[in-house]
Scaffold this active site. Structure first.
Site, PDB file in Angstrom:
ATOM      1  N   LYS B  27       0.830  -1.201   0.000  1.00  0.00           N
ATOM      2  CA  LYS B  27       0.000   0.000   0.000  1.00  0.00           C
ATOM      3  C   LYS B  27       0.867   1.255   0.000  1.00  0.00           C
ATOM      4  CE  LYS B  27      -3.565   0.188   2.961  1.00  0.00           C
ATOM      5  NZ  LYS B  27      -4.919   0.420   2.442  1.00  0.00           N
ATOM      6  N   ARG B  97      -3.307   2.936   8.574  1.00  0.00           N
ATOM      7  CA  ARG B  97      -3.628   1.638   7.967  1.00  0.00           C
ATOM      8  C   ARG B  97      -2.383   0.768   7.851  1.00  0.00           C
ATOM      9  NH1 ARG B  97      -6.673   5.251   4.638  1.00  0.00           N
ATOM     10  NH2 ARG B  97      -8.902   4.730   4.543  1.00  0.00           N
ATOM     11  N   GLY B 106      -7.935  -7.624   5.277  1.00  0.00           N
ATOM     12  CA  GLY B 106      -8.795  -7.790   6.447  1.00  0.00           C
ATOM     13  C   GLY B 106      -8.130  -8.417   7.651  1.00  0.00           C
ATOM     14  N   MET B 108      -5.337  -7.296   9.275  1.00  0.00           N
ATOM     15  CA  MET B 108      -4.735  -6.382  10.252  1.00  0.00           C
ATOM     16  C   MET B 108      -5.659  -5.174  10.478  1.00  0.00           C
ATOM     17  SD  MET B 108      -0.705  -6.759   9.384  1.00  0.00           S
ATOM     18  CE  MET B 108      -0.860  -6.459   7.640  1.00  0.00           C
ATOM     19  N   ARG B 347      -3.491  -1.504  -6.299  1.00  0.00           N
ATOM     20  CA  ARG B 347      -2.604  -2.671  -6.269  1.00  0.00           C
ATOM     21  C   ARG B 347      -3.008  -3.611  -7.392  1.00  0.00           C
ATOM     22  NH1 ARG B 347      -5.193  -4.923  -0.685  1.00  0.00           N
ATOM     23  NH2 ARG B 347      -7.140  -5.634  -1.557  1.00  0.00           N
ATOM     24  N   HIS B 471      -2.891 -41.485   0.261  1.00  0.00           N
ATOM     25  CA  HIS B 471      -3.091 -42.260  -0.956  1.00  0.00           C
ATOM     26  C   HIS B 471      -4.260 -41.704  -1.774  1.00  0.00           C
ATOM     27  CE1 HIS B 471      -4.814 -45.641  -3.281  1.00  0.00           C
ATOM     28  NE2 HIS B 471      -3.526 -45.887  -3.535  1.00  0.00           N
ATOM     29  N   SER B 796      15.909 -41.171 -12.226  1.00  0.00           N
ATOM     30  CA  SER B 796      14.651 -40.462 -12.018  1.00  0.00           C
ATOM     31  C   SER B 796      14.415 -40.383 -10.513  1.00  0.00           C
ATOM     32  CB  SER B 796      13.506 -41.208 -12.706  1.00  0.00           C
ATOM     33  OG  SER B 796      12.291 -40.519 -12.473  1.00  0.00           O
ATOM     34  N   CYS B 863      10.003 -38.063 -10.881  1.00  0.00           N
ATOM     35  CA  CYS B 863       8.696 -38.634 -11.168  1.00  0.00           C
ATOM     36  C   CYS B 863       7.832 -38.750  -9.914  1.00  0.00           C
ATOM     37  CB  CYS B 863       8.832 -39.982 -11.862  1.00  0.00           C
ATOM     38  SG  CYS B 863       9.661 -41.213 -10.849  1.00  0.00           S
ATOM     39  N   TYR B 883      14.147 -33.304 -17.013  1.00  0.00           N
ATOM     40  CA  TYR B 883      12.691 -33.293 -17.162  1.00  0.00           C
ATOM     41  C   TYR B 883      12.005 -33.484 -15.822  1.00  0.00           C
ATOM     42  CZ  TYR B 883      12.736 -38.408 -16.737  1.00  0.00           C
ATOM     43  OH  TYR B 883      12.893 -39.687 -16.266  1.00  0.00           O
TER      44      TYR B 883
END
Lengths: 906, 906
Positions: B27, B97, B106, B108, B347, B471, B796, B863, B883
């Site tokens: 701000k 503020r 909201g 603080m 903002r 799982h 991997s 992976c 990758y």
């Protein structure tokens, strides 16, 4: 110039010497050394281990130059011995023997009398004037060569065809022993042997001496890779890539008449270490007769002097000279040919732990070696000290019980124990409570922490499942109990209360005997007694009454002079006194939860509590018990540091479905105690269930979620410390937070501990110096050791769990693949016995480096089972640890191993 | 000179600018920027975040110089605004503020109208000529200050005493709304408020403006550490050590009459990204009225132009200028005082994934930003792409179902799903087999691999236990199913077939609805439909019919241009086509065991086999199924690499006591199939049982002990590859050995694979290039990567298991402590969602370095589930991986995250 592949010896000189074991093998190096030192050694030569390695890798090809070098070496032998290999009138005969860097007795092959054929046997007759001797030698040669080199196989009835022929010949001749057969009969046997070879192998038995020699050399090299040898190497940790040397040597004959003999001897007693030459010999025999068991050998120390006074004098003088030269007990092989002694081998003798201690001790007393050399692990393997502490069976008694043999398992806890079969920890305790002198053997499929109190009252533990690092094995070693695990043939029926192997059935209460040294299990009783050292340490015998103890004590004193590592015990109040007797310099791991199993109601009330408040109330009930325990421990360890680990196991070890099933009505009882409903009890139990308890809610994760428990334990520790101090003892508490992975976990728990300490000290109006440290037992802790050391004042590697997590292997479950892994050489050793240096060890080094980068004087120890394993202790020394901590009975081993590590470092 | 703690702004100039968010908060930085750029900003100053940090650490002390700098800054404000703080005739009023580096809406505190007291209120009346306005402002101030700064507490009835006073006053005055109260009534209320303060706090309400201001500033700094803010930061990963700035600003008044207003607005639509200014406003009101919900605000885009044409014009122009300046959608706060627009905040606006994609796309089209900037993670957080793929509820429908709300769990699998409750995988399958269009929600306490086929046919998964990496959660994400886990209020009774929360009970077959975006569970149905992107990818809609798809596609194209990491899928043949549609460049992990659950008889026969021969026979039956599976997979992935992992799970997943209990007669059936006795079946099952399956007999440990299985799988792979090649497709098989810890394990298994390949190729008369590599998923593998890379042709990282072992935490069991760990900031994030870089990440780097030291061009991927987590993808990019591989629906996220990582690197 080509590489030297062949090393000659004989005639008071040699190419090699005793330092060249890696190249020449033990036998070859010592033959060279003896030749050089002027001992009577038949001339010969050694083909190096490098040749074996090349031969093995290249499908039986020899490196360049070997053939030529062997020919040249044979010429030298011929010259020295004044005989000619393959000669028709003055034939030289050769032997061919294996010889690896480390002795592997009986595992590889030997061929004697090489060079005999139809022509040379005639020459031998002419030369020796002894037709029977010559044909006997030829018979032996064809038989050995046929077996070893040509691979003659057993017939359909699984009979050795050569033995069958000899049996038939003896029957036909109407004699009992081979040596009663005549020259003609032996000649016939040789012909029969050759016929078998021709039949089985489709080729004639080789007549050419040189072909015979190369066949024998190849067979010796091949035998490095035979099954027996591979298994033996695996068992004794000998690398497969070393290879064996082959020793070719001129034959001397112990079978040329009654002024000939052959034998093996020791310069001291290998079983108990007593001084004096001793051994076995046979008159008029060749070497293999001594070990073959057909004729019973005579004892050198009893009759040899009478039989052959000159040879006896020469032999004992040689023994003394060899011992003086090698500065250790020697194990020799010799042949007496026509009254003259020939040395075929000498080597440092294998010996029991008892003998090792006595010989090392005596050699120092005799001024042969100094105390540092006495501790050489070659002289006293640290592990062997264990033998001095374990009760023992009388060998005669055990032999008598042979028909009672039930099965054999893994020898996990050395010691001998007999007693009544008991199948549950509860039953064991109940019987013990009735009669404290009862001897019980706890027999289980496997054990768990529940069984601890049952194990404590049992004399020995026997399980059907699990490996050398199973719970049963670990705890047995911790408790110093005889233990056999993984006796897979055992069928245990808890319902019928029987233990059976095949159709042999024992009922609960029947007697059983286990030999934890060998893994043998017997039905019935075999008497045992505690070792002398234990009797002295227990105060049942005065030190001056036991020479064994005095020697042990002296060795320990020398070890303490040399070692740099401190040695502590993993012990609770019950076994703390024993730990101190064994020389513990502190406690490295006191497991606080052992005591909880004696107060299950209270801990279960804590588990069932639904608010921090009721939990606090339940936990408070445990405080006086813990305080009493710690006070005892601190008092026993007065003046020494005591590391106490906070609660570690998951809560379901104290309360699980299994408990509710096994004890009907328990749910109701607990509901009443905890002021909850039966449904709450079941719900809580089901919440506690874990799929992978090893990686679950345990260690400091308990303390973070239930700070009441940490606070209670810390309060008990510091109140006990204050009480101990006020009773006039020095006390050094070290509080250890388990299973830390994140610095934040440590900080959280350390804050609770420090608050509790401050509160206790303020109330007592006194302060006691203490430290708060952590276990390093999961990989992340080692990887973040630098951060963790910001708060932790000491580290202790929990290598049991660190091995489990680093290798991803549960020691409770690895029985299904680890035996195969060992057999297939996937792993070089059981990683739960010896630290996996490339993996776990590397992580430890990362942790040490990290911790000391933050806190250069950080005290670091190890408190896993590895702390009592000599190889691991040596690693700990090299890695710069401050101490190792192990179960009380491993302390002498750790003290010695630590000294050996320090001495090795120089 | 003292450090600058206070930054002034206003009057077309400012000390700070937008780049100084770390110091001035969002701000403050934007107020400074706007002032500098000539936007109408009431003058003020910002006290830095550093002051907050100091204040917070030092128990409310300010650093030296703050007081003086604040005084000087007030003077500047007075000068700019032409009024004086605390003046009796021309008073300046101030607001105070919070403003952190990242917006925490909201969370603080704010205090408005600071400076009012009995004297200044009189001056305000005189100055404004509006007595009611002045007393209304004073009433607001005393109420806010009393709440926020003085901490006035609720009474015994839990009522706010201030609200009670207002209620009573309204009742007394006979009016409905606050703004209907008269000046006198408000004056009375202020007196009552002050009385409450005096009563509760024992002190007078402060009259001194400067005391008021410091009280407000302190309250704002204090509010950084209030519970709400701490929880919010934890949830959004905002570091606690950042602190907030405090912004003190001259008051402007939207409540000075009907030519005044206050409002909030967006320069585009934050929900769907449509262009056009929009927002809420209230005539004659102060800021808090808009959000308080007492008066319903009006929509700017609907009525503001009519209400205040000039202000509307000014505001929309400001909006356009701000968007052009910030090059992003702006979220602004404004006040209109007497027709003049004042800007209180701007903002970059928060936006949904849909809006994020549209806005980024549109700004590129509009020429405001380039494609690289469009991919900025601030504009499109990669995770938010997920929203474009999930079915959605109509918000109105969900609101209507509010009274059907049952409970809320952890939102583990984004998506919306409604259907019939089904409690077992078997029942789910049975119903699906009857009717493929049935909508089912599988509701379980927890799920296991058994439940896979049930999960596959369900529309959504709901579990009572487990966390975001349980799982159920993992598989749901893999399958792209809506999923809620850990809905702990759920009581599931499998026996009665009910699901209940308190007294609300659903039976199996009843309708249930889960919102996987929010974790909400509803009884009954709420309609859903697949997203447009999914419809296009599934071929149900043409690309040109969906603007959303076209934008998505463009963004993906830009991502592909920039990223360096390849992106592969964790997929089997069933979901391979979807993976390709999502842009998979290969398969990084094909789990071969999924298929086994469809052939339980055969795999169980294999398990029960007692010799290698019968095992081979059983295994051979599985070969055609695996071959068919692999052929499909290779065909779908034609031309792309496919990594196939050999059998991984422990065998008890296929056969355990649970199976035998659940299916009476199964033991008999299996005994018959395998040709063994029922007792053999039970014995084998009990042998298979493991205490810690995660660390048990699984992965390559299976293949080492049962090489038949490896050989069968490898044969199936290569036969499939040959078949695919012969059908005219390019095929690149990569065989992956799981759970390797020792080089020897890899060598053992690789040899079996290579032998199988050679045999298949010889038989087929063709060859296919392939590689054999390994998972790195236990710490030892990373530590010994150099050795393992001697044999392994690719690595991997299996970060799921690597995290479990490195942290010693089972993801199946961590629900009992991880929530508390998160709450207590013991861990910064769930390590199973985002790679634990300091621990697991360090180990990965050791592994990468080790592997590439042996094989510099070693291909390395990941992976684990982390492969689809943006932060983890960025780490993988930085660590130099080739990758990432993730579940198909995470591929777009991984593609974008990979691009963001590459762009961030520059």
């Amino acid at each position: 110039m080509a590489q030297q592949h062949v090393y000659s010896f004989g005639g008071q000189s040699a190419d090699g010497d005793r330092t060249m074991k890696n190249t020449l093998g033990g036998k070859g190096a010592n033959l060279a050394e003896m030749a050089k030192e002027g001992f009577p050694v038949p001339a010969g030569f050694t083909i190096t281990t490098d040749v074996c390695v090349h031969y093995s890798k290249n499908g039986g090809e020899y490196p360049d130059g070997v053939k030529e070098q062997v020919l040249a070496a044979i010429s030298k032998v011929e010259e020295t011995m004044g005989a000619k290999f393959g000669s028709d009138d003055n034939p030289l005969l050769l032997s061919c023997r294996s010889g690896a860097r480390e002795s592997m007795p009986g595992m590889m092959d030997t061929v004697l009398n090489i060079g005999l054929n139809e022509k040379t046997v005639a020459a031998l007759i002419a030369e020796s004037g002894d037709e029977r001797f010559a044909w006997d030698s030829y018979r032996r040669f064809v038989q050995m060569y046929g077996d070893v080199v040509l691979g003659v196989e057993r017939d359909e009835q699984n009979e050795d065809p050569f033995e069958t022929i000899i049996d038939e010949a003896r029957e036909k001749a109407g004699v009992e022993y081979d040596y009663e057969l005549s020259a003609d009969q032996l000649k016939e046997i040789v012909a029969e042997f050759k016929r078998v070879v021709k039949e089985q192998k489709g080729r004639d038995f080789p007549e050419d001496p040189m072909e015979q020699l190369w066949g024998a050399i190849g067979a010796v090299f091949d035998s490095w890779d035979n099954d027996r040898a591979v298994v033996y190497r695996r068992q004794y940790g000998i690398p497969h890539e070393w290879g064996t040397a082959t020793n070719v040597q001129a034959m001397v004959f112990g079978n040329l008449g009654d002024d000939c003999a052959t034998g093996v001897g020791l310069t001291r007693d290998g079983a108990d270490g007593k001084p004096g030459f001793n051994g076995d010999y046979l008159i008029n025999a060749q070497g293999e007769d001594v070990v073959a068991g057909i004729r019973t050998p005579k004892r050198i120390e009893e009759t040899f002097e009478k039989d052959m006074p000159a040879a006896f004098k020469e032999l004992t003088e040689i023994g003394e000279r060899l011992e003086a030269h090698y500065k250790d007990i020697q194990d020799i092989e010799f042949t007496v040919q026509k009254g003259k002694v020939w040395m075929l081998q000498t080597r440092n003798a294998k010996r029991t732990g008892f003998a090792a201690v006595r010989i090392a001790h005596d050699l120092v007393e005799e001024g042969v070696i100094d105390s540092k050399e006495a501790l050489n692990p070659r002289r006293i393997p640290a592990d062997d000290l264990n033998q001095l502490l374990q009760p023992i069976f009388d060998p005669a008694e055990k032999k008598a019980a042979a028909d009672q043999h039930l099965t054999t398992g893994i020898n996990a806890g050395p010691g001998a124990a007999s007693g009544k079969v008991v199948l549950t920890a509860e039953a064991a305790e109940a019987q013990f409570n009735k009669d404290e002198n009862v001897s019980l053997i706890l027999v289980r499929k496997e054990t768990s922490p529940e069984d601890l109190r049952g194990m404590r009252v049992a004399k020995g533990i026997l399980t059907a499942q699990g490996g050398a690092s199973s719970h049963a094995a670990l705890v047995s070693r911790q408790m110093g109990k005889a233990c056999i695990v993984g006796a897979q043939e055992l069928q245990i029926d808890y319902a019928k209360k029987t233990v059976s192997v095949g159709d042999k059935v024992l009922k609960e209460g029947d007697d059983i005997t286990i030999d934890g040294f060998t893994g043998e299990v017997f039905a019935g009783l075999v008497t045992t007694s505690p070792s002398e050292v234990m009797q002295v340490l227990n105060g049942e015998m005065k030190p001056e009454e036991s020479e064994t103890y005095q020697r042990y004590s002296k060795i320990m004193g020398w070890a303490d002079e040399h070692r740099k590592l401190n040695v502590r015990a993993n012990a609770e109040s019950e076994d703390a006194a024993e730990a101190v007797a064994f020389g513990a310099e502190g406690i490295g791991l006191c497991r606080t939860e052992h005591m909880f199993f004696g107060h299950l109601d209270e801990i279960r009330e804590m588990i069932l509590a639904e608010t921090a408040e009721t939990r606090q109330k339940a936990v408070d009930q445990l405080l006086p018990f813990q305080k009493k325990d710690f006070t005892e421990l601190f008092t026993t360890l007065a003046g020494k540091p005591v590391t106490i680990r906070l609660l570690d196991p998951p809560l379901h070890e104290f309360l699980s479905d299994r408990h509710l099933e096994e004890e009907p009505g328990l749910d109701e009882k607990l509901a009443k105690i905890a002021g909850v409903t039966k449904e709450d009890v079941h719900r809580r139990v089901s919440e506690l269930h874990e799929l992978n308890p090893m990686l679950g809610h345990r260690g400091c994760r308990l303390g973070v979620v239930y700070p009441e428990v940490t606070r209670m334990q810390a309060t008990a520790i510091f109140e006990a410390a204050v009480a101990t101090k006020q009773a006039g003892h020095e006390v050094f508490p070290e509080v250890m937070i388990p299973l830390v992975g994140f610095k934040t976990e440590f900080e959280n728990q350390a804050a609770v501990v420090r608050e509790a300490a401050a509160a206790v000290f303020e109330k007592a109006g006194t302060e006691i110096p203490y430290t708060v440290g952590t276990m390093i037992e999961i990989p992340r802790a080692a990887l973040r050791a630098d951060e963790i050391a910001e708060g932790a004042e000491f580290f202790s590697f929990g290598t049991n769990d660190l091995t489990q997590t680093t290798l991803g292997i549960s020691r409770d479950d690895y029985g299904s693949f680890m035996p195969q892994y060992r057999e297939m050489d996937i792993v070089p050793a059981d990683p739960f016995q010896t630290i996996d240096q490339p993996g776990v060890g590397r992580l430890m080094k990362i942790g040490i480096e990290g911790g000391r980068s933050t806190r250069p004087d950080l005290k670091i120890g190890i408190c896993g089972e590895h702390g009592g394993d000599p190889k691991s202790v040596m690693f700990c020394h090299e890695a710069g640890l401050n101490y190792v901590s192990c179960s009380p009975r491993r302390i002498p081993i750790a003290r010695l191993a630590a000294a050996q590590a320090a001495i090795a470092e120089g």
